[in-house]
Structure formats: C-alpha cells, structure tokens
Design an enzyme around this catalytic site. Structure first.
Site, short mmCIF file in Angstrom:
data_model
loop_
_atom_site.label_atom_id
_atom_site.label_comp_id
_atom_site.label_asym_id
_atom_site.label_seq_id
_atom_site.Cartn_x
_atom_site.Cartn_y
_atom_site.Cartn_z
N TYR A 1 -1.97 -0.64 10.32
CA TYR A 1 -2.08 -0.99 8.84
C TYR A 1 -0.75 -0.56 8.24
CZ TYR A 1 -3.80 -0.70 3.95
OH TYR A 1 -3.92 -0.79 2.66
N SER B 1 0.85 -1.15 -0.04
CA SER B 1 -0.10 0.13 0.05
C SER B 1 0.90 1.19 -0.19
CB SER B 1 -0.81 -0.05 1.32
OG SER B 1 -1.57 1.20 1.47
#
Length: 161
Positions: free
Chosen positions: A41, A28
């Site tokens: 995350y 990501s």
C-alpha cells in the site's frame, strides 16, 4: 498505480490543447511515510506522490496543473469502515477526516494549484517532516505513535488494504 498513469496520459493532451486543466491524484499519508505491515500500500502511494511531482516538474511551463492529496484515515469510506468493523481504529494522534474535508482540500488544490496537501490532524505534519529528515527514526516513531500496531492489526484481521 497503472490507472492514474493511463488516465493522465489520456487527458493531458486535451487539457494542453484547451490551454487549461488540472490533474489531482489522491494518494495517502502512507505515501509520505513508510508504515510497517503496509508495504504494498505504501509503495503504491509513494509512487503516486512521485508520479504527480514529476508531472508537475515536467509540465511546469504549461497551463496544466498537477496536485497530490494525501489524506490520513478517512471515515465513512469502504476501507476504513472494514477496519472499524474488525475493531481496528486509527491511532489517536492521527485522528481522522471526513470525505467532505478531503473533497474541500481537493478543490482548494485545484484553485490554488498546490503541489501537495496532507489532510490530517496537525500533529501528523511534524511527524512527516521528522521521518523525512531522520529516516532511521521512522520505525521507532511510528511504533511509538501507534501506526505500526494499527497496520499490524489490519494484517492479523485479514483486512484488505
């Protein structure tokens, strides 16, 4: 983070035996820049980026390639759809990508044995560079560009990342 490690350990020996292969990890943009309210995350995605680069270095002289794809906000996916259902949208500067774009970039990574690709709108790339060169500016830049507010809304809405 455990699944990519275990899967890589399982497939690389066969790739080496065949004399070819490529492992692509999809992380990501949060794996390149730490974003407030996205701690776990971001940490997992940073780990995946580092894992991929370490493998690339370790197997540099082998016929097996390693790449990491770092998309930003990807529309038409479960995670982003949950965000939009709660009225949370990507910061305007970040833009978004379609899954087909991420797939196309992934195929290009394999064909060209690219180490890393950030899939996002052009203004994001200089932001990533700035945060790496001047890490103390990162919180201010992310707040200014709206990233902090976006992730804060995700937490307030109780949306899983």
């Amino acid at each position: 983070m455990e699944a990519p490690i275990l899967l890589t350990r399982a497939v690389v020996p066969g790739m080496l035996a065949r004399g070819r292969g490529h492992v692509v990890n999809v992380a990501s943009g949060a794996g390149k820049v730490g974003v407030a309210y996205g701690t776990s995350y971001c940490a997992s995605k940073h780990g995946l980026v580092g894992f991929t680069h370490a493998l690339r270095a370790e197997y540099d002289r082998s016929p097996v390639g390693f790449s990491v794809v770092c998309p930003g906000f990807v529309t038409d996916t479960g995670m982003y759809d949950r965000w939009e259902e709660q009225g949370v949208h990507a910061p305007r500067i970040a833009g978004s990508s379609k899954p087909e774009k991420v797939a196309s970039v992934t195929i290009d990574c394999i064909r060209k044995n690219k180490a890393e690709v950030i899939v996002n709108t052009p203004p994001v790339r200089p932001l990533v560079v700035l945060t790496n060169v001047f890490p103390s500016l990162t919180p201010k830049l992310l707040r200014w560009f709206g990233y902090t507010g976006t992730f804060e809304k995700v937490i307030e809405a109780g949306i899983d990342q």
